[in-house]
Design an enzyme around this catalytic site. Structure first.
Site, PDB file in Angstrom:
ATOM      1  N   ASN A 138      10.500 -10.819  -1.949  1.00  0.00           N
ATOM      2  CA  ASN A 138      10.632 -12.213  -2.384  1.00  0.00           C
ATOM      3  C   ASN A 138      12.061 -12.606  -2.730  1.00  0.00           C
ATOM      4  O   ASN A 138      12.843 -11.748  -3.085  1.00  0.00           O
ATOM      5  CB  ASN A 138       9.727 -12.456  -3.597  1.00  0.00           C
ATOM      6  N   HIS A 193       5.965 -19.939   0.400  1.00  0.00           N
ATOM      7  CA  HIS A 193       5.113 -19.001  -0.338  1.00  0.00           C
ATOM      8  C   HIS A 193       5.391 -19.183  -1.823  1.00  0.00           C
ATOM      9  O   HIS A 193       6.529 -19.063  -2.264  1.00  0.00           O
ATOM     10  CB  HIS A 193       5.437 -17.563   0.089  1.00  0.00           C
ATOM     11  N   THR A 248       2.203  -7.271  -8.880  1.00  0.00           N
ATOM     12  CA  THR A 248       1.038  -7.386  -7.998  1.00  0.00           C
ATOM     13  C   THR A 248       1.210  -6.354  -6.890  1.00  0.00           C
ATOM     14  O   THR A 248       2.337  -6.044  -6.504  1.00  0.00           O
ATOM     15  CB  THR A 248       0.918  -8.779  -7.340  1.00  0.00           C
TER      16      THR A 248
END
Length: 332
Positions: A138, A193, A248
């Protein structure tokens, strides 16, 4: 005569062939290892390579997976700090990168990850010049652009995991509300996203029945049933999981294995993944956003032209402008 020679007679001297379906995972943190185990359990590769800079952790993860060989159908699991172990990969999955520090701006995180990618990508390209790149780190849309720029690959071979997971979360939450399986709830989240993703309410359906057709207020502020909350939950879900367990991993690992399956088996399934959207929906810059893409062995072969409402297109363009604002400041 050794025990092996007493037991086994060799009938053909085999020169060491390359793996046919080799997959590499770069980064053996929680996400990288969730991708690795999900790929192993789906039997997608005949060789799996793991790469990281932390050598003890890397070797430990490799050994731990190798000890499960009896229960798997992937005959070769290798690892190393040197990218030579990744040679001849068909698919390279990039999960490595800096994690956001508390109070750190997104732009700052981006620049730190660009510097990491400046090392990773040329090494990947050197040993697997024909691979598909699947970026998971990310902020994924920006880093997919970065991987594309650094690699020099054609855009169809650089794919961001994008909204594949957002859409899966959306379908799961919708399915829970309706009491049916997520596979039977169809709905797409596109765009960036994360926080500014765009739910396409007009396309949400079960068995071809448009839910917005039955309930025109769906996804609007005036909705008595508050379906908009479902999208808010999708956006908040990562933050909630991070708050509870620190990171996560499982869902993104499964989502990546789902994409890997479509690519490795040339299934030509349609997934919401991050691709170069210049020229679509009125976007004029080199940005990567999720739109429905046909995936197969050569990467992204086609894009499905979505019919979006004007406010949905506005949101997409706004995301594109934000991303471009960050991208043009990056130092390569």
């Amino acid at each position: 005569m050794s025990l092996k020679e007493k037991l086994i007679v060799n009938v053909h001297k085999e020169e060491q062939p390359h793996a046919h379906n080799k997959i590499t995972v770069v980064g053996v943190g929680a996400v990288g290892m969730a991708c690795a185990i999900s790929i192993l359990m789906k039997d997608l590769a005949d060789e799996l390579a793991l790469v990281d800079v932390i050598e003890d952790k890397l070797k430990g993860e490799m050994l731990d997976l190798q000890h499960g060989s009896l229960f798997l159908r992937t005959p070769k699991i290798v690892s190393g700090k040197d990218y030579a172990v990744t040679a001849h990969s068909k698919l390279v999955i990039i999960t490595a990168g800096a994690r956001q520090q508390e109070g750190e701006s997104r732009l700052n995180l981006v620049q730190r990850n660009v510097n990491i990618f400046k090392f990773i990508i040329p090494n990947v390209v050197k040993y697997s010049p024909d691979c598909k790149l699947l970026v998971v780190s990310n902020p994924v849309d920006i880093l997919t652009y970065v991987a594309w720029k650094i690699s020099g690959f054609p855009k169809h071979r650089v794919i961001g995991s994008g909204c594949n997971l957002d859409s899966a979360r959306f379908r799961h939450l919708m399915a829970e509300k309706l009491g049916i399986h997520p596979l039977s709830c169809h709905g797409w989240i596109v765009g960036e996203h994360g926080d500014s993703s765009v739910p396409v309410w007009s396309g949400v359906n079960v068995a071809g029945v448009s839910l917005k057709g039955l309930h025109p207020d769906m996804g609007t502020d005036g909705d008595k049933e508050n379906w908009k909350q479902v999208h808010k939950q999708v956006v908040d879900s990562a933050y909630e999981v991070i708050k509870l367990k620190g990171y996560t991993s499982w869902a993104i690992g499964l989502s990546v294995a789902d994409l890997a399956e479509t690519i490795m088996k040339n299934l030509r399934r349609v997934h919401p993944v991050s691709t170069m959207v210049k020229g679509m929906h009125g976007i004029n810059d080199d940005v990567f956003l999720s739109v429905p893409c046909v995936l197969g062995y050569s990467g992204i072969t086609d894009v499905v032209k979505m019919t979006l409402k004007s406010e949905e297109e506005d949101k997409l363009r706004k995301s594109a402008d934000t991303l471009w604002g960050i991208q043009k400041e990056l130092q390569f």
